[in-house]
Motif scaffolding. Structure first.
Motif, PDB file in Angstrom:
ATOM      1  N   LEU A   1       0.837  -1.193   0.000  1.00 51.46           N
ATOM      2  CA  LEU A   1       0.000   0.000   0.000  1.00 51.46           C
ATOM      3  C   LEU A   1       0.879   1.252   0.000  1.00 51.46           C
TER       4      LEU A   1
ATOM      5  N   TRP B   1      -6.981   9.912   5.518  1.00 53.63           N
ATOM      6  CA  TRP B   1      -7.652   8.693   5.083  1.00 53.63           C
ATOM      7  C   TRP B   1      -6.745   7.468   5.099  1.00 53.63           C
TER       8      TRP B   1
ATOM      9  N   LYS C   1      -7.626   3.319   5.035  1.00 55.67           N
ATOM     10  CA  LYS C   1      -7.227   2.513   3.880  1.00 55.67           C
ATOM     11  C   LYS C   1      -6.300   1.381   4.296  1.00 55.67           C
TER      12      LYS C   1
ATOM     13  N   TRP D   1      -7.000  -2.583   3.869  1.00 53.21           N
ATOM     14  CA  TRP D   1      -6.037  -3.388   3.116  1.00 53.21           C
ATOM     15  C   TRP D   1      -5.518  -4.552   3.965  1.00 53.21           C
TER      16      TRP D   1
END
Length: 403
Positions: free
Chosen positions: A51, A232, A236, A240
């Motif tokens: 990520l 954010w 996230k 993930w």
């Protein structure tokens, strides 16, 4: 809920009610749990690394250049030089270029522009040569300046000594050396200035300087984008990570439910441990998110509000009462769950001690010879005498704790 936790505890520490798990087997299972948990966290870390993080979205050089605006006409060539020469100067086998296409692709658009242009400049052989020559001249000037400082100190020391001795030969020699170093510094500075003029005249460099110098409106937009990304990112990241953790948790949950349904004790034991192991990272990541978001957003606004009303004392009052309540809950839990009356009686019975005064009883004693308390009570089911501290009747096995 209480019964479910008790059932889970039994499944983790025993094969069945009639066959408790011995300490050696339990130790082996716990070691395996630790190994699997370690592998699980390594896998989670590798999965999370895919990520795009905040430092990848806006790298340090881009933040320094655009947000902090520390690149000035006086120092920007010095700051750009390590980036242009990065691929040449790194000798590590596992070196990753700052100009890797995958890295640039996930950056903020303005950071992409900067790194894409810097990549083009790093591949320009003529410009690369100018930066390399500047690097060598700057290093030589730095060494010469250090030598000049040493010669200057030596000259000052010898001058004081020669004044005292009325002789100037040593001081003159030291002065000549210092002058030579000073002349060399001037020559190297001239070379560096000429090289920098050549670098600044390059069309690609002029394009880069326009990117490096955003106006206030552009900077505010970039800062806003970066803050939004940081806001954010924890959510996230959790989503993930759950993509990696939930399939494992679901698999172990299915296996555990199937093992319990088919009454397979060995599989129930192993799958119960695996289910707990798979649950731990999920619980920890949820707690980590809460800890990360609540102090950052809720408490920040709360403190701001309290300060505006001059009521910060309320926060400290709340902390005092919260700590008192937590302390009371901990004491209640310890007393009711770990050291409640029934457990104390069972421990005393197991040691052959009086249920009232805790002194050891003579074998077969019905009454305590120390305090006179009776050690038996009548079973509500069979009517026979059974130890008063026991959970079940010794004659019929009826549970006595509910009576």
């Amino acid at each position: 809920m209480k019964k479910q936790f008790a059932a889970l505890k039994n499944r983790l520490t025993s094969i069945s009610r009639e066959e408790p798990l011995n300490k050696l087997s339990l130790t082996a299972i716990i070691i395996l749990d630790i190994i699997i948990l370690h592998i699980l966290f390594i896998g989670l870390e590798d999965h999370t690394r895919q990520l795009t993080s905040a430092s990848e979205y806006m790298p340090h050089t881009a933040r320094e250049m655009v947000i902090q605006q520390s690149w000035t006409p006086a120092n920007r060539i010095s700051k750009l030089q390590p980036l242009v020469l990065a691929d040449r100067n790194n000798l590590r086998y596992r070196y990753e270029s700052p100009f890797d296409e995958q890295k640039i692709k996930v950056m903020h658009p303005d950071a992409q522009r900067f790194y894409s242009q810097a990549k083009i400049l790093s591949e320009d052989k003529a410009l690369h040569s100018l930066f390399l020559n500047r690097k060598k001249a700057a290093e030589e000037r730095s060494r010469t300046e250090n030598a000049f400082e040493k010669a200057k100190k030596s000259y000052d020391t010898q001058l004081l000594e020669n004044i005292a001795n009325a002789a100037r030969t040593g001081a003159n020699a030291a002065a000549t050396t210092a002058q030579q170093y000073n002349e060399k510094i001037g020559r190297l500075t001239g070379e560096i200035d000429a090289l920098e003029n050549g670098i600044n005249a390059h069309p690609g460099i002029q394009t880069l300087w326009k990117i490096v110098s955003p106006n206030d409106a552009e900077r505010d937009r970039i800062v806003k984008d970066y803050k939004r990304f940081q806001f954010w990112f924890p959510l996230k990241e959790l989503a993930w990570q759950l993509v990696f953790l939930l399939p494992i948790f679901g698999t172990f949950y299915w296996w555990n439910s199937r093992s319990i349904k088919k009454d397979n004790p060995i599989q129930t034991l192993i799958s119960s441990h695996l289910l707990v192991i798979a649950s731990l990272p999920i619980i920890l990541k949820l707690i980590e998110l809460v800890i990360d978001l609540i102090p950052e957003h809720f408490f920040k606004n709360l403190f701001k509000f309290l300060k505006s009303l001059h009521l910060m004392a309320l926060w400290h009052y709340f902390l005092i009462f919260a700590i008192i309540i937590i302390g009371l809950l901990i004491v209640c839990f310890i007393q009711r769950k770990l050291f409640n009356k029934q457990k104390v009686l069972q421990k005393r019975l197991a040691r052959g001690a009086c249920t009232a005064c805790s002194k050891r009883l003579p074998p077969g004693a019905v009454y305590c010879p120390f305090c006179g308390t009776g050690q038996l009570r009548t079973c509500t089911a069979c009517g026979k005498q059974t130890p008063s501290g026991g959970a079940c009747c010794i004659h019929c096995g009826t549970n006595q704790t509910g009576h």
